[in-house]
Motif scaffolding. Structure first.
Motif, PDB file in Angstrom:
ATOM      1  N   PHE A  90     112.484  35.177 -10.091  1.00 48.29           N
ATOM      2  CA  PHE A  90     113.878  35.620 -10.131  1.00 48.29           C
ATOM      3  C   PHE A  90     114.060  36.899  -9.317  1.00 48.29           C
ATOM      4  N   GLY A  91     115.310  37.196  -9.012  1.00 54.35           N
ATOM      5  CA  GLY A  91     115.610  38.499  -8.402  1.00 54.35           C
ATOM      6  C   GLY A  91     116.230  38.445  -7.017  1.00 54.35           C
ATOM      7  N   GLY A  92     116.026  37.339  -6.277  1.00 55.17           N
ATOM      8  CA  GLY A  92     116.625  37.246  -4.933  1.00 55.17           C
ATOM      9  C   GLY A  92     116.228  38.444  -4.081  1.00 55.17           C
ATOM     10  N   LEU A  93     117.204  39.131  -3.547  1.00 53.90           N
ATOM     11  CA  LEU A  93     116.930  40.258  -2.650  1.00 53.90           C
ATOM     12  C   LEU A  93     116.232  41.414  -3.366  1.00 53.90           C
ATOM     13  N   THR A  94     116.307  41.444  -4.697  1.00 51.16           N
ATOM     14  CA  THR A  94     115.648  42.539  -5.424  1.00 51.16           C
ATOM     15  C   THR A  94     114.209  42.181  -5.847  1.00 51.16           C
ATOM     16  N   SER A  95     113.779  40.965  -5.521  1.00 49.22           N
ATOM     17  CA  SER A  95     112.467  40.542  -6.044  1.00 49.22           C
ATOM     18  C   SER A  95     111.326  41.331  -5.376  1.00 49.22           C
ATOM     19  N   VAL A 116      99.642  47.288  -4.606  1.00 53.46           N
ATOM     20  CA  VAL A 116     100.917  47.801  -5.124  1.00 53.46           C
ATOM     21  C   VAL A 116     101.921  46.662  -5.248  1.00 53.46           C
ATOM     22  N   VAL A 117     102.632  46.617  -6.393  1.00 51.55           N
ATOM     23  CA  VAL A 117     103.734  45.651  -6.526  1.00 51.55           C
ATOM     24  C   VAL A 117     105.024  46.444  -6.364  1.00 51.55           C
ATOM     25  N   TRP A 118     105.796  46.123  -5.336  1.00 49.43           N
ATOM     26  CA  TRP A 118     107.078  46.830  -5.163  1.00 49.43           C
ATOM     27  C   TRP A 118     108.108  45.890  -4.507  1.00 49.43           C
ATOM     28  N   ASP A 119     109.363  46.325  -4.494  1.00 48.87           N
ATOM     29  CA  ASP A 119     110.473  45.503  -3.987  1.00 48.87           C
ATOM     30  C   ASP A 119     110.223  45.059  -2.527  1.00 48.87           C
ATOM     31  N   GLY A 151     107.918  51.212 -11.650  1.00 47.38           N
ATOM     32  CA  GLY A 151     107.584  49.788 -11.497  1.00 47.38           C
ATOM     33  C   GLY A 151     108.572  49.064 -10.594  1.00 47.38           C
ATOM     34  N   GLY A 152     109.672  49.740 -10.234  1.00 46.38           N
ATOM     35  CA  GLY A 152     110.657  49.153  -9.326  1.00 46.38           C
ATOM     36  C   GLY A 152     111.439  48.005  -9.964  1.00 46.38           C
ATOM     37  N   TYR A 153     112.044  47.166  -9.119  1.00 45.39           N
ATOM     38  CA  TYR A 153     112.871  46.068  -9.649  1.00 45.39           C
ATOM     39  C   TYR A 153     112.049  45.031 -10.413  1.00 45.39           C
ATOM     40  N   ALA A 154     110.730  44.984 -10.174  1.00 44.56           N
ATOM     41  CA  ALA A 154     109.914  44.029 -10.937  1.00 44.56           C
ATOM     42  C   ALA A 154     110.051  44.326 -12.428  1.00 44.56           C
TER      43      ALA A 154
END
Ligand SMILES: Cc1cc2nc3c(=O)[nH]c(=O)nc-3n(C[C@H](O)[C@H](O)[C@H](O)COP(=O)(O)OP(=O)(O)OC[C@H]3O[C@@H](n4cnc5c(N)ncnc54)[C@H](O)[C@@H]3O)c2cc1C
Length: 471
Positions: A64-69, A76-79, A226-229
């Protein structure tokens, strides 16, 4: 009411309360499909859940998340695309409060730079603005006056009738337009700036102006650790806990209204499901392609919306590249819209494993061949450009480099744009087309997207549904 069947879908649904056939306000409850699991789709799902409806959300991508995924860059996990929140993003901050995340946000003062005439120049406060070398004093006053005036304008419809070029030339003058605005517009919109209305610059300056605590002082930007995740995880969890059924890797290929009044939705992999109502939050040209029963006029309007796409590199670095969050670029040889040093905002030690994160975006119209440029070519273009712009940059500082693309990012604010929008309540009863193209009073951002989603759902989708089901 029909019951959706999904033999091979990954349903996470809690069982719906099948004894309850009505929402809290007495409106009958029925089966809804929300197409698109970006923030608009999640917002619509939230509104439906709040009204006691049975909701399935179908997202084409595996997450999920589209452009924010998010994605992985090294460890590193980031947008995939850079995101910041402004202090003035009140709807988004309310959502984050509901999700228990607002109190965790980090707020940071940022600096803005310009790359102009082969030089990196700080333009983060009034003193720096007054020294800004490319412009003389009169030009600076005109530029500052234009931004201030734009931030005060309320009647954006008047601006929609004027081209952005005409409006900026009028208020800032020829010199400022040619040295500053034109290169910035070209970097952001390519040649499409010629068809863009003054509402675009009004929305942009108004948002940036709001980000500053006062006048030309410093900007405050925030992010959730953690950003948008982190946000998406909590948000999707919130929906599932309230009974929403969430489908990933489930592109809605065709939506067809049956004589029974139900919708048959084909997911293209053998799965065909039935729903009572459908809200599509995906890009307008794709809505036109997936719903053959829309009228020719509706399809024409959806297909008539021009979008801006983006190619955006994420670069994980051993060292920072810049002290500015955004470096705007006015030198036209640079093939990038801006350089974004995310680690001026996001804490490198706590969030990025001690590394630094830089985004290198290039916005292009949706039909531009540059959106399909190969990864190798875009990477080489980025790295050789950075070598020319920054003396201290060298390729061996790059730990990971990945490129994200999106064809349909933001609808272009062309002349008289709002008068040519397709209706949200369509000619197919029970099918609603509610996407970010309906943002006419602002530029594309998460706060604006969820604000619009809530407003249009409350004012148009829900009353239409009530009219149809409450006899
Ligand atoms: C480079 C960049 C920088 C940005 N920076 C910021 C920022 O700093 N701050 C900010 O607030 N906002 C920012 N934004 C904007 C923000 O990302 C958007 O406002 C928001 O994500 C729009 O959400 P959406 O749901 O309307 O669209 P999308 O995110 O595009 O969601 C649409 C979803 O529909 C899915 N889909 C498409 N077709 C189908 C189908 N047939 N069936 C099922 N699903 C389908 C897609 O996979 C996608 O997940 C930025 C965007 C970009 C690209």
């Amino acid at each position: 009411m029909s019951v959706a069947t999904s033999p091979d879908s990954t349903s996470n649904a809690k069982s719906f309360d099948t004894n309850s056939d009505t929402a809290a306000d007495g409106t009958p409850s029925s089966n809804w499909l929300v197409i698109g699991g970006g923030v608009m789709g999640l917002q619509v799902a939230r509104d439906l859940i709040d009204r006691g409806q049975k909701v399935t959300i179908a997202e084409a991508a595996p997450t999920f998340g589209g452009l924010t995924s998010a994605w992985n860059l090294g460890d590193v996990v980031w947008d995939r695309f850079y995101h910041v929140t402004l202090l003035s993003d009140t709807k988004l901050r309310d959502l984050l409060t509901d999700l228990g995340l607002e109190s965790q946000m980090d707020w940071v003062e940022t600096k803005t730079g310009f790359y102009s005439g082969g030089q990196l120049i700080s333009m983060s406060n009034t003193a720096e603005f007054l020294k800004f070398p490319p412009l003389n004093l009169i030009q600076k006053l005109r530029l500052g006056g234009t931004i201030f005036y734009a931030s005060k304008i309320k009647n954006w419809r008047r601006l929609e009738k004027l081209s952005v070029e005409k409006w900026l030339r009028r208020w800032s003058g020829k010199g400022v337009f040619e040295k500053i605005w034109q290169p910035l517009l070209q970097a952001k919109l390519g040649e499409a700036y010629k068809q863009t209305s003054a509402a675009f610059i009004w929305a942009h300056t108004a948002r940036m102006y709001k980000a500053r605590r006062s006048g030309m002082k410093t900007e405050m930007f925030g992010y959730v650790p953690g950003g948008y995740a982190t946000i998406l995880d909590k948000w999707v969890g919130w929906l599932k806990d309230r009974g929403a059924r969430t489908l990933t890797s489930s592109p809605a290929r065709q939506v067809r209204k049956l004589e029974s009044g139900e919708f048959e939705v084909d997911f293209g992999d053998g799965r065909i499901e039935k729903f009572d109502n459908v809200v599509s939050t995906i890009a307008s040209p794709v809505i036109a392609d997936t719903v053959p029963q829309l009228s020719e006029e509706e399809k024409k309007r959806h297909r008539g919306i021009r979008y801006l796409g983006v190619v955006c590199a994420s670069m994980l670095m051993k060292k920072p590249i810049s002290e500015y969050y955004v470096t705007n670029i006015t030198d036209t040889w640079v093939p990038l819209t801006a350089v974004i040093e995310m680690s001026t905002i996001v804490n490198p030690d706590k969030q990025l494993g001690g590394n630094h994160l830089v985004y290198l975006p290039k916005y292009l119209p949706d039909d531009h061949e540059g959106l399909n440029e190969s990864d190798e070519d875009y990477k080489e273009k980025c790295l050789s450009t950075l070598e020319k712009m920054y003396d201290h940059f060298s390729r061996d500082q790059v730990l990971d480099f990945k490129i994200a693309r999106a064809k349909y990012v933001a609808a272009l604010a062309t002349i008289d744009y709002s008068t040519r929008l397709p209706d949200i309540v369509t000619s197919v009863p029970g099918f609603y087309a509610l996407n970010s193209a309906h943002i006419v009073k602002g530029n594309l951002n998460v706060n604006e997207t969820i604000t619009l989603g809530e407003e249009k759902f409350t004012e148009e989708v829900w009353p239409d549904y009530q009219r149809r089901v409450v006899k």
